[in-house]
Design a protein around this motif. Structure first.
Motif, PDB file in Angstrom:
ATOM      1  N   MET A   1       0.781  -1.141   0.083  1.00 23.14           N
ATOM      2  CA  MET A   1      -0.077   0.011   0.032  1.00 23.14           C
ATOM      3  C   MET A   1       0.933   1.183   0.126  1.00 23.14           C
ATOM      4  SD  MET A   1      -3.266   0.617   0.056  1.00 23.14           S
ATOM      5  CE  MET A   1      -4.595  -0.429  -0.468  1.00 23.14           C
ATOM      6  N   SER A   2       0.520   2.245  -0.801  1.00 30.57           N
ATOM      7  CA  SER A   2       1.116   3.693  -0.920  1.00 30.57           C
ATOM      8  C   SER A   2       1.271   4.116   0.559  1.00 30.57           C
ATOM      9  CB  SER A   2       0.794   4.283  -1.842  1.00 30.57           C
ATOM     10  OG  SER A   2      -0.302   4.033  -2.940  1.00 30.57           O
ATOM     11  N   PRO A   3       2.282   4.686   0.996  1.00 35.88           N
ATOM     12  CA  PRO A   3       2.687   5.660   2.131  1.00 35.88           C
ATOM     13  C   PRO A   3       1.724   6.640   2.089  1.00 35.88           C
ATOM     14  CG  PRO A   3       4.648   5.638   0.926  1.00 35.88           C
ATOM     15  CD  PRO A   3       3.737   4.671   0.111  1.00 35.88           C
ATOM     16  N   LEU A   4       1.412   7.206   3.180  1.00 36.95           N
ATOM     17  CA  LEU A   4       0.265   8.552   3.054  1.00 36.95           C
ATOM     18  C   LEU A   4       1.002   9.465   3.905  1.00 36.95           C
ATOM     19  CD1 LEU A   4      -2.579   9.030   2.366  1.00 36.95           C
ATOM     20  CD2 LEU A   4      -3.117   8.495   4.666  1.00 36.95           C
ATOM     21  N   ALA A   5       0.761  10.929   3.246  1.00 35.29           N
ATOM     22  CA  ALA A   5       0.849  12.192   3.740  1.00 35.29           C
ATOM     23  C   ALA A   5      -0.449  12.768   4.345  1.00 35.29           C
ATOM     24  CB  ALA A   5       1.782  13.109   3.022  1.00 35.29           C
ATOM     25  N   LEU A   6      -0.310  13.273   5.162  1.00 34.52           N
ATOM     26  CA  LEU A   6      -1.774  13.798   5.963  1.00 34.52           C
ATOM     27  C   LEU A   6      -1.773  15.346   6.074  1.00 34.52           C
ATOM     28  CD1 LEU A   6      -4.793  13.667   6.977  1.00 34.52           C
ATOM     29  CD2 LEU A   6      -3.687  13.274   9.345  1.00 34.52           C
ATOM     30  N   THR A  85      -0.721   3.731  10.544  1.00 39.06           N
ATOM     31  CA  THR A  85       0.326   3.136  11.181  1.00 39.06           C
ATOM     32  C   THR A  85       1.492   4.188  11.082  1.00 39.06           C
ATOM     33  OG1 THR A  85      -0.296   1.186  10.307  1.00 39.06           O
ATOM     34  CG2 THR A  85       2.117   1.233  11.385  1.00 39.06           C
ATOM     35  N   PRO A  86       1.973   5.097  12.081  1.00 36.40           N
ATOM     36  CA  PRO A  86       2.845   6.119  11.842  1.00 36.40           C
ATOM     37  C   PRO A  86       4.180   5.576  11.496  1.00 36.40           C
ATOM     38  CG  PRO A  86       2.385   5.854  14.290  1.00 36.40           C
ATOM     39  CD  PRO A  86       1.458   4.960  13.518  1.00 36.40           C
ATOM     40  N   ALA A  87       4.802   6.096  10.598  1.00 38.21           N
ATOM     41  CA  ALA A  87       6.389   5.654  10.364  1.00 38.21           C
ATOM     42  C   ALA A  87       6.967   6.002  11.727  1.00 38.21           C
ATOM     43  CB  ALA A  87       6.927   6.546   9.196  1.00 38.21           C
ATOM     44  N   LEU A  88       8.509   5.620  12.134  1.00 35.58           N
ATOM     45  CA  LEU A  88       8.967   5.770  13.214  1.00 35.58           C
ATOM     46  C   LEU A  88       9.526   7.123  13.305  1.00 35.58           C
ATOM     47  CD1 LEU A  88      10.995   2.447  13.798  1.00 35.58           C
ATOM     48  CD2 LEU A  88       9.292   3.306  15.344  1.00 35.58           C
ATOM     49  N   ASP A  89       9.845   7.568  12.126  1.00 38.87           N
ATOM     50  CA  ASP A  89      10.351   8.978  11.785  1.00 38.87           C
ATOM     51  C   ASP A  89       9.380   9.980  11.491  1.00 38.87           C
ATOM     52  OD1 ASP A  89      10.192   8.028   9.620  1.00 38.87           O
ATOM     53  OD2 ASP A  89      12.263   8.713   8.985  1.00 38.87           O
ATOM     54  N   ILE A  90       8.094   9.964  11.685  1.00 37.43           N
ATOM     55  CA  ILE A  90       7.078  10.529  11.200  1.00 37.43           C
ATOM     56  C   ILE A  90       7.371  12.227  11.310  1.00 37.43           C
ATOM     57  CG2 ILE A  90       5.761  10.653  13.430  1.00 37.43           C
ATOM     58  CD1 ILE A  90       2.980  10.491  11.544  1.00 37.43           C
ATOM     59  N   GLU A  91       7.055  12.883  10.402  1.00 34.27           N
ATOM     60  CA  GLU A  91       7.306  14.349  10.597  1.00 34.27           C
ATOM     61  C   GLU A  91       5.975  15.145  10.835  1.00 34.27           C
ATOM     62  OE1 GLU A  91       9.650  16.605   7.229  1.00 34.27           O
ATOM     63  OE2 GLU A  91       7.258  17.049   6.821  1.00 34.27           O
ATOM     64  N   ILE A  92       6.073  15.750  11.869  1.00 36.04           N
ATOM     65  CA  ILE A  92       4.534  16.500  12.348  1.00 36.04           C
ATOM     66  C   ILE A  92       5.002  17.955  12.168  1.00 36.04           C
ATOM     67  CG2 ILE A  92       2.675  16.726  13.670  1.00 36.04           C
ATOM     68  CD1 ILE A  92       2.977  13.821  14.886  1.00 36.04           C
ATOM     69  N   GLN A 257       3.415  11.337  -4.484  1.00 28.90           N
ATOM     70  CA  GLN A 257       2.923  10.240  -3.557  1.00 28.90           C
ATOM     71  C   GLN A 257       1.420  10.722  -3.100  1.00 28.90           C
ATOM     72  OE1 GLN A 257       6.331  10.574  -1.113  1.00 28.90           O
ATOM     73  NE2 GLN A 257       7.549   9.013  -2.445  1.00 28.90           N
ATOM     74  N   ASP A 258       0.952   9.504  -2.473  1.00 34.30           N
ATOM     75  CA  ASP A 258      -0.408   9.825  -1.946  1.00 34.30           C
ATOM     76  C   ASP A 258      -0.373  10.906  -0.699  1.00 34.30           C
ATOM     77  OD1 ASP A 258      -1.426   7.914  -3.524  1.00 34.30           O
ATOM     78  OD2 ASP A 258      -2.522   6.925  -2.022  1.00 34.30           O
TER      79      ASP A 258
END
Ligand SMILES: C[S@@+](CC[C@H](N)C(=O)[O-])C[C@H]1O[C@@H](n2cnc3c(N)ncnc32)[C@H](O)[C@@H]1O
Ligand code: SF4
Length: 382
Positions: A1-6, A85-92, A257-258
């Motif tokens: 599945m494509s990763p996602l940016a929100l 499912t948050p990436a370990l290095d999620i950027e917020i 990307q998505d």
């Protein structure tokens, strides 16, 4: 599945800046509770249909998201990292204006999980801030950057240049001041006149002029030169970063990307049922909230994007990046081969003129080409 940016849109500001055509509104009372409930509903709606994708970034954009209650930011981050499912290095990231009220909330945003702040400084010059209709002083901007750098692991700020009567020497001095403040990322935008803004009216009446093309080009070159002295690389037309400090969220847009977009006027590009869909939400905050109350989301349009349009969009976005477009990814993503997406004669001419480079792996706009994308792309893309 494509990763996602929100992307999460907050549509309110303290005042409307005369140059700005973003979806931003001024209200006497901010409907904090209603906005939070509606944003949570849209987030749940997207999560239910998109499934448990890997979430690589969250971006609170605006408007002025630093007018949000920190508890709302915390609740949305909690929801998003539970539903996806948050990436370990999620950027917020959260966009912030430098007025003292908003900078006062930095620690609470950090506690909520924000790990990157993007501050709308616009200028360090008092007269320019006044011209741009900003609600803060240069001293407040500097104080907000210094505080932001203490609180957040990563920090960026925005400046607007190519302003009326701005000289190259003055811009270099302003930029050096910015660079000495040790951000790892800068967004440096040339002032543009957007339709429907107060500046469009004033400019139309001849009340101010913008720098001629030749000076604007020199200002652009000076920007890259000064940035490089501080290890800031121009990785996109208007964005500069230390290696590794690029905005991951914005890279997701430029790399095609998505991304899911929630909130008034937010756009999304999401893979659903084997195809890529373009989503848009109602722009007016109150109408959007009413739609969400009724249907659980404020979508006004959702359309599948044809492979040809995907190819155009991917090139429009990707050629803005210094790294260019990965051709294996381009074809896998859009189902279109490069030769079917561009005019062969124009491609050859752009390569000859030194505006584009092509290898089996990538197509890239050179620095000269990136300057001229607006002129080149309509002729290049099929
Ligand atoms: C949504 S705003 C940033 C957040 C925040 N509301 C603020 O103003 O500080 C995004 C950025 O776009 C830039 N911008 C908006 N309109 C512009 C224009 N007409 N010309 C150049 N830059 C513009 C500004 O630098 C602004 O900070
Ligand atoms: S530039 Fe920022 S503060 Fe000004 S109106 Fe636009 S979004 Fe609001």
């Amino acid at each position: 599945m494509s990763p996602l940016a929100l992307y999460i849109h907050w549509p309110f500001c303290l005042a409307k800046c005369p140059y700005c055509d973003f979806n931003s509104h001024v209200r006497e009372r901010l409907p904090q509770a209603e906005m939070l409930a509606a944003l949570r509903a849209e987030l749940a709606f997207e999560a239910a249909r998109l499934g448990p994708r890997r979430l690589t970034s969250i971006f609170f954009g605006g408007g002025t998201p630093s007018l949000m209650a920190p508890a709302s930011v915390a609740a949305l981050i909690e929801d998003a990292t539970r539903l996806f499912t948050p990436a370990l290095d999620i950027e917020i990231t959260l966009e912030a204006n430098p007025t003292s009220i908003e900078a006062g909330k930095f620690a609470a945003y950090r506690a909520a999980g924000v790990n990157r702040v993007s501050i709308g400084v616009q200028s360090f010059d008092a007269a320019a801030l006044k011209f741009l209709g900003r609600q803060h002083s240069a001293a407040q901007a500097i104080a907000a950057i210094e505080l932001g750098a203490k609180i957040f692991p990563r920090i960026s700020f925005d400046l607007i240049y190519a302003r009326p009567e701005q000289t190259e020497a003055a811009w270099r001095a302003e930029l050096r001041q910015a660079l000495s403040l040790a951000a790892d990322h800068l967004s440096l935008y040339q002032l543009t006149i957007e339709e429907g803004t107060k500046f469009a009216t004033l400019y139309g009446r001849g009340e101010f002029a913008l720098p001629e093309e030749e000076l604007a080009a020199r200002l652009y070159d000076a920007t890259a030169e000064e940035g490089q002295k501080f290890d800031l690389e121009p990785y996109e037309i208007s964005n500069y970063a230390r290696p590794g400090a690029e905005s991951r969220h914005n890279l997701a847009y430029w790399r095609y990307q998505d991304y899911a977009g929630i909130g008034p006027g937010a756009h999304g590009r999401v893979s659903l049922g084997g195809g890529l869909h373009a989503t848009s939400r109602h722009r007016a905050p109150e109408a959007w909230m009413a739609l969400v109350q009724r249907h659980g989301h404020g979508t006004t349009e959702e359309l599948p994007i044809t492979p040809a349009d995907q190819a155009r969009e991917a090139l429009l976005m990707g050629l803005r990046l210094a790294e260019g477009v990965s051709l294996p990814y381009f074809t896998a993503r859009t189902g279109v081969a490069l030769e079917d997406a561009v005019e062969a004669d124009m491609l050859a001419a752009c390569i000859d003129e030194g505006y584009l480079t092509l290898s089996p792996e990538r197509i890239t706009a050179t620095e000269q080409g990136r300057h001229r994308l607006d002129a080149l792309l309509p002729a290049l893309l099929r």
